[in-house]
Design a protein around this motif. Structure first.
Motif, PDB file in Angstrom:
ATOM      1  N   TRP A  23      50.799   2.889  32.160  1.00 46.12           N
ATOM      2  CA  TRP A  23      50.979   1.912  33.250  1.00 46.12           C
ATOM      3  C   TRP A  23      49.677   1.777  34.022  1.00 46.12           C
ATOM      4  O   TRP A  23      49.573   2.214  35.177  1.00 46.12           O
ATOM      5  N   ASN A  24      48.704   1.158  33.398  1.00 39.03           N
ATOM      6  CA  ASN A  24      47.342   1.120  33.928  1.00 39.03           C
ATOM      7  C   ASN A  24      47.248   0.524  35.320  1.00 39.03           C
ATOM      8  O   ASN A  24      46.755   1.167  36.245  1.00 39.03           O
ATOM      9  N   GLU A  25      47.667  -0.715  35.466  1.00 40.20           N
ATOM     10  CA  GLU A  25      47.474  -1.424  36.733  1.00 40.20           C
ATOM     11  C   GLU A  25      48.287  -0.794  37.867  1.00 40.20           C
ATOM     12  O   GLU A  25      47.780  -0.618  38.978  1.00 40.20           O
ATOM     13  N   LYS A  26      49.526  -0.433  37.579  1.00 33.03           N
ATOM     14  CA  LYS A  26      50.366   0.179  38.615  1.00 33.03           C
ATOM     15  C   LYS A  26      49.789   1.525  39.061  1.00 33.03           C
ATOM     16  O   LYS A  26      49.782   1.844  40.254  1.00 33.03           O
ATOM     17  N   ASP A  28      46.603   2.485  38.847  1.00 31.46           N
ATOM     18  CA  ASP A  28      45.363   2.240  39.592  1.00 31.46           C
ATOM     19  C   ASP A  28      45.660   1.817  41.029  1.00 31.46           C
ATOM     20  O   ASP A  28      44.992   2.261  41.966  1.00 31.46           O
ATOM     21  N   ASN A  29      46.660   0.956  41.215  1.00 27.65           N
ATOM     22  CA  ASN A  29      47.043   0.537  42.572  1.00 27.65           C
ATOM     23  C   ASN A  29      47.575   1.710  43.385  1.00 27.65           C
ATOM     24  O   ASN A  29      47.240   1.855  44.562  1.00 27.65           O
ATOM     25  N   SER A  32      44.649   3.993  44.294  1.00 28.92           N
ATOM     26  CA  SER A  32      43.834   3.358  45.329  1.00 28.92           C
ATOM     27  C   SER A  32      44.515   3.431  46.695  1.00 28.92           C
ATOM     28  O   SER A  32      43.868   3.732  47.710  1.00 28.92           O
ATOM     29  N   SER A 158      39.403   5.372  34.164  1.00 29.64           N
ATOM     30  CA  SER A 158      40.292   4.205  34.161  1.00 29.64           C
ATOM     31  C   SER A 158      39.593   2.934  33.693  1.00 29.64           C
ATOM     32  O   SER A 158      40.257   1.987  33.267  1.00 29.64           O
TER      33      SER A 158
END
Length: 185
Positions: A23-26, A28-29, A32, A158
């Motif tokens: 779940w790359n984008e989730k 990373d968010n 962050s 990432s």
């Protein structure tokens, strides 16, 4: 008790590994938001300072006891003051710094359980729990002093899909090994 430690240590490894790998984008968010969260920084900072106070209280070293047990409740007052001062004076990278501070503290509690189970010779499943505790302590010590390097390392991993998948799969395998060790030890 080793089942408790197996679950406690495996859950973050499995969650982080699955998030990083699949779940790359989730992920990373979430990372962050965690790095920039003042609420997470405050909560983890106070947890880390009070836990450090507890460890100092129970350690039983005469030199520390003379300084930290002058009056009842002194250690807890000091933990509260140090937590507040850390929060206001060290806001940069504080959530990562506080999390790694907890990583540095929890192996002491783990080792109170595992020291009774480590065999005199040979390999046992409990060694996986002990090695994970030492890895957490080392990561915690490094992250306490250089939290921005851990943030940069995550950004580096990432940004590269193959590294990301590899690191995620390693964390998943490590978490599974810790879970199995917790069951078997």
């Amino acid at each position: 008790m080793t089942l408790f430690w197996g679950i406690l240590m495996a859950a973050p490894l499995l969650a982080a590994g699955g998030g990083i790998a699949f779940w790359n984008e989730k992920t990373d968010n979430l990372v962050s938001r965690f790095e920039n969260s003042r609420t997470a920084a405050a909560v983890l900072t106070f947890v880390a300072w009070f836990w450090a106070g507890y460890e100092m209280w129970t350690m039983g070293i005469d030199v520390f006891d003379k300084m930290l047990k002058i009056f009842p409740g002194q250690i807890w007052l000091m933990a509260a003051m140090l937590g507040y001062l850390t929060f206001i004076w060290m806001p940069d990278h504080l959530s990562v710094r506080a999390l790694t501070g907890i990583l540095m503290l929890f192996p002491a509690a783990l080792f109170r359980t595992t020291r009774l189970l480590v065999p005199a010779g040979g390999f046992a499943a409990v060694h996986i729990l002990v090695a994970t505790g030492y890895a957490a302590a080392i990561c915690g010590m490094y992250g306490m002093f250089y939290p921005w390097r851990l943030e940069k390392a995550y950004a580096l991993v990432s940004a590269r899909p193959k590294w990301r998948r590899s690191v995620g799969c390693v964390l998943i395998a490590w978490g599974a090994a810790v879970m199995v060790a917790g069951v078997l030890a």
